[in-house]
Design an enzyme around this catalytic site. Structure first.
Site, PDB file in Angstrom:
ATOM      1  N   LYS A 228      -8.675  20.746 -21.902  1.00 52.38           N
ATOM      2  CA  LYS A 228      -9.610  21.315 -20.922  1.00 52.38           C
ATOM      3  C   LYS A 228     -10.365  22.511 -21.511  1.00 52.38           C
ATOM      4  O   LYS A 228     -11.593  22.600 -21.433  1.00 52.38           O
ATOM      5  CB  LYS A 228      -8.819  21.721 -19.672  1.00 52.38           C
ATOM      6  CG  LYS A 228      -9.590  22.552 -18.678  1.00 52.38           C
ATOM      7  CD  LYS A 228     -10.696  21.745 -18.021  1.00 52.38           C
ATOM      8  CE  LYS A 228     -11.607  22.622 -17.215  1.00 52.38           C
ATOM      9  NZ  LYS A 228     -11.593  22.388 -15.814  1.00 52.38           N
TER      10      LYS A 228
ATOM     11  N   LYS B  93     -26.397  26.899 -10.741  1.00 49.85           N
ATOM     12  CA  LYS B  93     -27.044  25.685 -11.232  1.00 49.85           C
ATOM     13  C   LYS B  93     -27.541  24.892 -10.032  1.00 49.85           C
ATOM     14  O   LYS B  93     -27.340  25.321  -8.889  1.00 49.85           O
ATOM     15  CB  LYS B  93     -26.096  24.839 -12.086  1.00 49.85           C
ATOM     16  CG  LYS B  93     -24.828  24.466 -11.344  1.00 49.85           C
ATOM     17  CD  LYS B  93     -23.966  23.567 -12.163  1.00 49.85           C
ATOM     18  CE  LYS B  93     -24.122  22.150 -11.669  1.00 49.85           C
ATOM     19  NZ  LYS B  93     -23.165  21.228 -12.265  1.00 49.85           N
TER      20      LYS B  93
ATOM     21  N   GLU C 183     -19.798  20.875 -10.612  1.00 52.85           N
ATOM     22  CA  GLU C 183     -20.206  21.097  -9.227  1.00 52.85           C
ATOM     23  C   GLU C 183     -21.564  20.429  -9.017  1.00 52.85           C
ATOM     24  O   GLU C 183     -22.405  20.416  -9.915  1.00 52.85           O
ATOM     25  CB  GLU C 183     -20.294  22.600  -8.926  1.00 52.85           C
ATOM     26  CG  GLU C 183     -18.924  23.204  -8.751  1.00 52.85           C
ATOM     27  CD  GLU C 183     -18.972  24.699  -8.444  1.00 52.85           C
ATOM     28  OE1 GLU C 183     -19.954  25.178  -7.860  1.00 52.85           O
ATOM     29  OE2 GLU C 183     -17.997  25.375  -8.803  1.00 52.85           O
TER      30      GLU C 183
ATOM     31  N   CYS D 189     -16.475  28.342 -14.050  1.00 51.53           N
ATOM     32  CA  CYS D 189     -15.652  27.771 -15.132  1.00 51.53           C
ATOM     33  C   CYS D 189     -15.986  28.299 -16.518  1.00 51.53           C
ATOM     34  O   CYS D 189     -15.145  28.938 -17.149  1.00 51.53           O
ATOM     35  CB  CYS D 189     -15.751  26.253 -15.105  1.00 51.53           C
ATOM     36  SG  CYS D 189     -14.900  25.575 -13.672  1.00 51.53           S
TER      37      CYS D 189
HETATM   38  C1  UDX Z   1     -10.052  26.417  -8.953  1.00 56.00           C
HETATM   39  C2  UDX Z   1      -9.762  27.293 -10.166  1.00 56.00           C
HETATM   40  O1  UDX Z   1     -10.534  28.492 -10.093  1.00 56.00           O
HETATM   41  C3  UDX Z   1     -10.044  26.632 -11.461  1.00 56.00           C
HETATM   42  O2  UDX Z   1      -9.533  27.384 -12.524  1.00 56.00           O
HETATM   43  C4  UDX Z   1      -9.429  25.313 -11.526  1.00 56.00           C
HETATM   44  O3  UDX Z   1      -9.909  24.613 -12.611  1.00 56.00           O
HETATM   45  C5  UDX Z   1      -9.553  24.527 -10.261  1.00 56.00           C
HETATM   46  O4  UDX Z   1      -9.308  25.276  -9.096  1.00 56.00           O
HETATM   47  P1  UDX Z   1     -12.233  26.035  -7.483  1.00 56.00           P
HETATM   48  O5  UDX Z   1     -11.839  24.791  -6.765  1.00 56.00           O
HETATM   49  O6  UDX Z   1     -13.682  26.243  -7.777  1.00 56.00           O
HETATM   50  O7  UDX Z   1     -11.447  26.128  -8.880  1.00 56.00           O
HETATM   51  O8  UDX Z   1     -11.642  27.304  -6.723  1.00 56.00           O
HETATM   52  P2  UDX Z   1     -12.018  27.898  -5.311  1.00 56.00           P
HETATM   53  O9  UDX Z   1     -13.271  27.286  -4.797  1.00 56.00           O
HETATM   54  O10 UDX Z   1     -11.892  29.367  -5.465  1.00 56.00           O
HETATM   55  O11 UDX Z   1     -10.863  27.363  -4.349  1.00 56.00           O
HETATM   56  C6  UDX Z   1      -9.543  27.701  -4.409  1.00 56.00           C
HETATM   57  C7  UDX Z   1      -8.925  27.563  -3.013  1.00 56.00           C
HETATM   58  O12 UDX Z   1      -7.530  27.876  -3.104  1.00 56.00           O
HETATM   59  C8  UDX Z   1      -9.533  28.485  -1.964  1.00 56.00           C
HETATM   60  O13 UDX Z   1      -9.932  27.732  -0.847  1.00 56.00           O
HETATM   61  C9  UDX Z   1      -8.382  29.443  -1.607  1.00 56.00           C
HETATM   62  O14 UDX Z   1      -8.417  29.843  -0.253  1.00 56.00           O
HETATM   63  C10 UDX Z   1      -7.177  28.607  -1.942  1.00 56.00           C
HETATM   64  N1  UDX Z   1      -5.948  29.348  -2.236  1.00 56.00           N
HETATM   65  C11 UDX Z   1      -5.961  30.411  -3.053  1.00 56.00           C
HETATM   66  C12 UDX Z   1      -4.756  28.907  -1.667  1.00 56.00           C
HETATM   67  O15 UDX Z   1      -4.714  27.963  -0.893  1.00 56.00           O
HETATM   68  N2  UDX Z   1      -3.606  29.570  -2.007  1.00 56.00           N
HETATM   69  C13 UDX Z   1      -3.591  30.652  -2.825  1.00 56.00           C
HETATM   70  O16 UDX Z   1      -2.527  31.219  -3.088  1.00 56.00           O
HETATM   71  C14 UDX Z   1      -4.812  31.087  -3.372  1.00 56.00           C
HETATM   72  C1  UDX Z   2     -18.124  22.751 -15.777  1.00 56.54           C
HETATM   73  C2  UDX Z   2     -17.789  21.530 -16.656  1.00 56.54           C
HETATM   74  O1  UDX Z   2     -19.002  20.859 -17.038  1.00 56.54           O
HETATM   75  C3  UDX Z   2     -16.862  20.572 -15.923  1.00 56.54           C
HETATM   76  O2  UDX Z   2     -16.479  19.530 -16.793  1.00 56.54           O
HETATM   77  C4  UDX Z   2     -15.626  21.300 -15.350  1.00 56.54           C
HETATM   78  O3  UDX Z   2     -14.709  21.597 -16.382  1.00 56.54           O
HETATM   79  C5  UDX Z   2     -16.017  22.552 -14.587  1.00 56.54           C
HETATM   80  O4  UDX Z   2     -16.920  23.368 -15.359  1.00 56.54           O
HETATM   81  P1  UDX Z   2     -19.783  23.326 -13.775  1.00 56.54           P
HETATM   82  O5  UDX Z   2     -19.448  24.745 -14.108  1.00 56.54           O
HETATM   83  O6  UDX Z   2     -19.667  22.865 -12.372  1.00 56.54           O
HETATM   84  O7  UDX Z   2     -18.886  22.327 -14.657  1.00 56.54           O
HETATM   85  O8  UDX Z   2     -21.302  23.054 -14.211  1.00 56.54           O
HETATM   86  P2  UDX Z   2     -22.052  22.598 -15.556  1.00 56.54           P
HETATM   87  O9  UDX Z   2     -22.940  21.472 -15.202  1.00 56.54           O
HETATM   88  O10 UDX Z   2     -21.112  22.399 -16.668  1.00 56.54           O
HETATM   89  O11 UDX Z   2     -22.966  23.876 -15.864  1.00 56.54           O
HETATM   90  C6  UDX Z   2     -22.401  25.123 -16.251  1.00 56.54           C
HETATM   91  C7  UDX Z   2     -23.491  26.120 -16.563  1.00 56.54           C
HETATM   92  O12 UDX Z   2     -24.161  25.773 -17.764  1.00 56.54           O
HETATM   93  C8  UDX Z   2     -24.588  26.218 -15.489  1.00 56.54           C
HETATM   94  O13 UDX Z   2     -24.903  27.589 -15.282  1.00 56.54           O
HETATM   95  C9  UDX Z   2     -25.770  25.490 -16.083  1.00 56.54           C
HETATM   96  O14 UDX Z   2     -26.997  25.994 -15.616  1.00 56.54           O
HETATM   97  C10 UDX Z   2     -25.572  25.775 -17.568  1.00 56.54           C
HETATM   98  N1  UDX Z   2     -26.168  24.747 -18.454  1.00 56.54           N
HETATM   99  C11 UDX Z   2     -25.679  23.484 -18.455  1.00 56.54           C
HETATM  100  C12 UDX Z   2     -27.208  25.105 -19.329  1.00 56.54           C
HETATM  101  O15 UDX Z   2     -27.651  26.255 -19.356  1.00 56.54           O
HETATM  102  N2  UDX Z   2     -27.710  24.148 -20.167  1.00 56.54           N
HETATM  103  C13 UDX Z   2     -27.240  22.881 -20.189  1.00 56.54           C
HETATM  104  O16 UDX Z   2     -27.756  22.082 -20.988  1.00 56.54           O
HETATM  105  C14 UDX Z   2     -26.199  22.524 -19.303  1.00 56.54           C
END
Ligand code: UDX
Ligand code: UDX
Length: 405
Positions: A191, A308, A142, A248
């Site tokens: 993954k 983050k 993100e 995640c």
């Molecule tokens: C999601 C999953 O949590 C993660 O495990 C995966 O890797 C990628 O998709 P994220 O995109 O961050 O991650 O999820 P979120 O921001 O919660 O968005 C999901 C969307 O799906 C929401 O907008 C929700 O309204 C929608 N949704 C949920 C549907 O359209 N249909 C459903 O049945 C449930």
């Molecule tokens: C993660 C994965 O990096 C990405 O590949 C995808 O699978 C979704 O999940 P995201 O959760 O968006 O991405 O953020 P990321 O940059 O990975 O940070 C995750 C958490 O780890 C944050 O809370 C960040 O603050 C923390 N972090 C990251 C640390 O504390 N130290 C680090 O060196 C890096």
């Protein structure tokens, strides 16, 4: 191609935007009517740098819908719905429901699962629906999701149908990233293994931080810098702080541990990474509290609320967990976040200056670049919980800088 994307959260919306920019016709579907209305009006439901411009640029070939009516015509249907914690591992109800709705529109559909799902899920979807199922996990951070999509580190595609796996791999060939084309189970596991490894790396350095904080003269940031130059180790994801949060790492580490346990396998290293992460804030607050004479009656400014930098996402945010812990003391807390304003139970400042001007203690809780450049010199105690400030003081514990000296 005609592509449907089911679930327009961080992953789905970014996938839709990036594929539309490659010229594909995108049909975005989400159950959330409010979200669809916002998107139709050109407003973004989430903060993700560059997303609004990319969607605006390709608006003539993206449509947004709350129903599946156009899904039947799609060449590929991406599933990006949530996979939250369930009773014994992840809850697959949204994935299963989305896939059966897709089957109801088109029995020949090819489903591409982007949601993070435990090994065996694609096979389960296939046996429940009879559809062709391709696993295509995402590796998007993100705040950098568009950049990570376009300049992907690798493209992982798995399927029982190698022709369809190839089709999905080709869809992403513009990224020029190395490809791993395999079966569903390996793709699903890549993954989890990747996210778990990164989480272990963060917990490893946080455990080193716990140690450094007890050794006079030791500074975990310098230890990490010295380790990171070894390219077998690498400097990324080696930043000590208050732990990993977000939607995640916490969820995915728990999910793979639960899945392995159900198979009779003890993933002890990942379990330990989770417990180091769970206790890190207590550890840090204990040491900081001792150093500054406790939190009671102090005016504390916390900089950053999201999990983050570059995001407004509060899900499993460690900064927010820290704020909740601080609220248990008699401290007066003010929070400033560059993009999150709506925070319950705390005073919210509109600028950094407003947050820090009248504070005894400033805590940098999120790694936003702007905090590095801000003038934080007024507060007596400056506490760098993410190791991002460089004011030349190396030997103070837990990044506590006593600025009265
Ligand atoms: C999601 C999953 O949590 C993660 O495990 C995966 O890797 C990628 O998709 P994220 O995109 O961050 O991650 O999820 P979120 O921001 O919660 O968005 C999901 C969307 O799906 C929401 O907008 C929700 O309204 C929608 N949704 C949920 C549907 O359209 N249909 C459903 O049945 C449930
Ligand atoms: C993660 C994965 O990096 C990405 O590949 C995808 O699978 C979704 O999940 P995201 O959760 O968006 O991405 O953020 P990321 O940059 O990975 O940070 C995750 C958490 O780890 C944050 O809370 C960040 O603050 C923390 N972090 C990251 C640390 O504390 N130290 C680090 O060196 C890096």
């Amino acid at each position: 191609m005609k592509i449907s994307v089911i679930g327009l959260g961080y992953v789905g919306l970014v996938t839709a935007a990036v594929l539309s920019d490659q010229g594909h016709n995108i049909n975005g579907v989400d159950v959330d009517e409010n979200k669809i209305r916002m998107l139709e009006e050109g407003r973004m439901p989430i903060y993700e740098p560059g997303l609004d411009n990319l969607i605006e640029k390709n608006r003539d070939h993206i449509s947004f819908n709350t129903d599946y009516s156009n899904v039947g015509e799609s060449d590929l249907v991406f599933v990006c719905v949530p996979t939250p914690d369930g009773e014994n591992g992840i809850d697959l109800k949204y994935v299963m429901a989305a896939c059966s709705s897709i089957r109801d529109c088109n029995q020949q559909a090819t489903v591409v699962i982007k949601s993070t799902v435990t090994p065996g899920t694609a096979a389960k979807v296939r046996s429940a629906t009879g559809l062709t199922v391709v696993s295509n996990p995402e590796f998007l951070r993100e705040g950098y999701a568009i950049e990570d999509s376009v300049n992907a580190s690798r493209i992982v595609v798995g399927s029982h149908d190698q022709g369809k796996a190839r089709l999905v791999a080709d869809l992403w060939s513009f990224t020029k990233a190395p490809e791993v084309v395999t079966n569903n189970e390996n793709a699903e596991l890549i993954k989890y293994a990747s996210n778990a490894f990164l989480a272990v790396k963060i917990s490893f350095i946080n455990e080193m931080a716990n140690l450094c904080e007890t050794i006079p003269g030791a500074d975990v940031n310098i230890v990490a810098e010295g380790m990171g130059f070894d390219d077998r180790i690498g400097n990324r994801f080696l930043k000590a702080g208050i732990g990993f949060g977000g939607s995640c790492f916490p969820k995915d580490t728990r999910a793979i541990v639960a899945d392995a346990t159900s198979r009779g396998v003890d993933l002890s290293i990942i379990k330990k990474a989770i417990s180091v992460n769970d206790t890190r804030i207590t550890h840090v607050l204990d040491r900081v509290g001792k150093r500054i004479g406790g939190f009671n009656n102090k005016k504390i400014a916390v900089l950053g609320a999201s999990f983050k930098e570059n995001t407004d996402d509060l899900r499993f945010s460690k900064s927010w967990e820290l704020i909740e812990e601080l609220k248990k003391s008699q401290a007066e807390i003010t929070v400033y976040d560059p993009v999150v304003r709506n925070l319950e139970g705390v005073r919210v400042a509109n600028t950094i200056e407003e947050a820090v001007s009248d504070s005894d203690v400033v805590m940098v809780a999120t790694e936003w670049e702007m905090f590095r450049e801000a003038d934080l010199s007024k507060a007596r105690y400056l506490i760098d919980l993410r190791g991002i400030l460089d004011n030349g003081v190396a030997d103070l514990k837990v990044g506590v800088y006593d600025q009265s000296a």
